[in-house]
Design a protein around this motif. Sequence first.
Motif, short mmCIF file in Angstrom:
data_model
loop_
_atom_site.label_atom_id
_atom_site.label_comp_id
_atom_site.label_asym_id
_atom_site.label_seq_id
_atom_site.Cartn_x
_atom_site.Cartn_y
_atom_site.Cartn_z
N VAL A 101 0.86 -1.18 0.00
CA VAL A 101 0.00 0.00 0.00
C VAL A 101 0.90 1.23 0.00
O VAL A 101 1.86 1.30 0.77
CB VAL A 101 -0.92 0.02 1.24
N PHE A 102 0.54 2.20 -0.87
CA PHE A 102 1.32 3.43 -1.00
C PHE A 102 0.42 4.65 -1.02
O PHE A 102 -0.77 4.55 -1.30
CB PHE A 102 2.11 3.41 -2.33
N LEU A 103 1.03 5.81 -0.78
CA LEU A 103 0.40 7.09 -1.03
C LEU A 103 1.14 7.70 -2.21
O LEU A 103 2.38 7.69 -2.25
CB LEU A 103 0.53 8.02 0.18
N ASP A 104 0.39 8.25 -3.18
CA ASP A 104 1.04 8.89 -4.31
C ASP A 104 1.42 10.33 -3.94
O ASP A 104 1.31 10.74 -2.77
CB ASP A 104 0.15 8.83 -5.56
N ALA A 105 1.87 11.11 -4.90
CA ALA A 105 2.33 12.48 -4.66
C ALA A 105 1.21 13.39 -4.14
O ALA A 105 1.48 14.43 -3.56
CB ALA A 105 2.93 13.06 -5.94
N GLU A 106 -0.05 12.99 -4.33
CA GLU A 106 -1.21 13.75 -3.85
C GLU A 106 -1.82 13.11 -2.60
O GLU A 106 -2.93 13.45 -2.20
CB GLU A 106 -2.27 13.85 -4.95
N ASN A 107 -1.11 12.16 -2.00
CA ASN A 107 -1.56 11.43 -0.81
C ASN A 107 -2.81 10.59 -1.04
O ASN A 107 -3.59 10.36 -0.12
CB ASN A 107 -1.76 12.37 0.38
N GLN A 108 -2.99 10.11 -2.27
CA GLN A 108 -4.07 9.18 -2.59
C GLN A 108 -3.52 7.75 -2.47
O GLN A 108 -2.42 7.46 -2.92
CB GLN A 108 -4.59 9.40 -4.02
N ILE A 109 -4.33 6.87 -1.88
CA ILE A 109 -3.90 5.48 -1.70
C ILE A 109 -3.98 4.72 -3.03
O ILE A 109 -4.95 4.86 -3.77
CB ILE A 109 -4.77 4.78 -0.65
N PHE A 110 -2.95 3.92 -3.31
CA PHE A 110 -3.00 2.92 -4.38
C PHE A 110 -2.23 1.71 -3.88
O PHE A 110 -1.48 1.79 -2.91
CB PHE A 110 -2.45 3.46 -5.71
N GLN A 111 -2.44 0.58 -4.55
CA GLN A 111 -1.78 -0.65 -4.13
C GLN A 111 -1.11 -1.32 -5.32
O GLN A 111 -1.54 -1.14 -6.46
CB GLN A 111 -2.81 -1.62 -3.53
N VAL A 112 -0.07 -2.07 -5.02
CA VAL A 112 0.60 -2.90 -6.02
C VAL A 112 0.57 -4.34 -5.48
O VAL A 112 1.03 -4.61 -4.37
CB VAL A 112 2.04 -2.46 -6.31
N PHE A 113 -0.01 -5.23 -6.29
CA PHE A 113 -0.20 -6.63 -5.93
C PHE A 113 0.71 -7.50 -6.78
O PHE A 113 0.94 -7.21 -7.95
CB PHE A 113 -1.67 -6.99 -6.21
N SER A 114 1.22 -8.57 -6.20
CA SER A 114 1.98 -9.57 -6.95
C SER A 114 1.52 -10.95 -6.49
O SER A 114 1.35 -11.19 -5.30
CB SER A 114 3.48 -9.44 -6.70
N ARG A 115 1.30 -11.82 -7.47
CA ARG A 115 0.92 -13.19 -7.15
C ARG A 115 2.08 -13.97 -6.54
O ARG A 115 1.90 -15.03 -5.97
CB ARG A 115 0.41 -13.90 -8.41
N GLN A 116 3.28 -13.44 -6.71
CA GLN A 116 4.47 -14.08 -6.19
C GLN A 116 4.41 -14.13 -4.67
O GLN A 116 4.37 -13.08 -4.00
CB GLN A 116 5.70 -13.29 -6.66
N ALA A 117 4.35 -15.31 -4.10
CA ALA A 117 4.27 -15.48 -2.66
C ALA A 117 5.63 -15.20 -2.02
O ALA A 117 6.66 -15.22 -2.69
CB ALA A 117 3.81 -16.91 -2.32
N SER A 118 5.62 -14.94 -0.74
CA SER A 118 6.86 -14.73 0.00
C SER A 118 7.72 -15.97 -0.05
O SER A 118 7.22 -17.08 -0.06
CB SER A 118 6.56 -14.39 1.46
N ALA A 119 9.02 -15.75 -0.05
CA ALA A 119 9.96 -16.87 -0.06
C ALA A 119 10.01 -17.58 1.27
O ALA A 119 9.72 -17.06 2.29
CB ALA A 119 11.35 -16.38 -0.45
#
Length: 119
Positions: A101-119
């Motif tokens: 979960v991130f905040l962009d330059a305008e403090n709006q939330i966006f997310q980046v998902f990866s199907r890659q599971a933790s090692a």
Amino acid sequence: MAIQRIQSVYTVVRDMDKAQVFYERALGLTLKFRDQSRWSQFGVGGSNFALSSVEEAAQGATGTVVVFEADSLDGVRQSVEAAGGKFVSERDMGSHGRVQVFLDAENQIFQVFSRQASA
């Protein structure tokens, strides 16, 4: 890290039943998946539109959140922070993958998902 597509867009709702019925009736969407009162997901074209409970959404999220899908999360945090964004949190969903979960330059939330599971 390479962003592959928009994995989903979700809207935070307080009444899952009411919201689900609204989108089914208003737009003719067909329910693809439901996790009790936490999450309802509809398939739209090659992407997903979902309704999220407050508890299931990214902390502090209100309104609508875009979830990008990447082949891995390696380097995502560094790239976002270098561009002026802020890292908020990471959720490991086991075999389902991970989401940051991130905040962009305008403090709006966006997310980046990866199907890659933790090692």
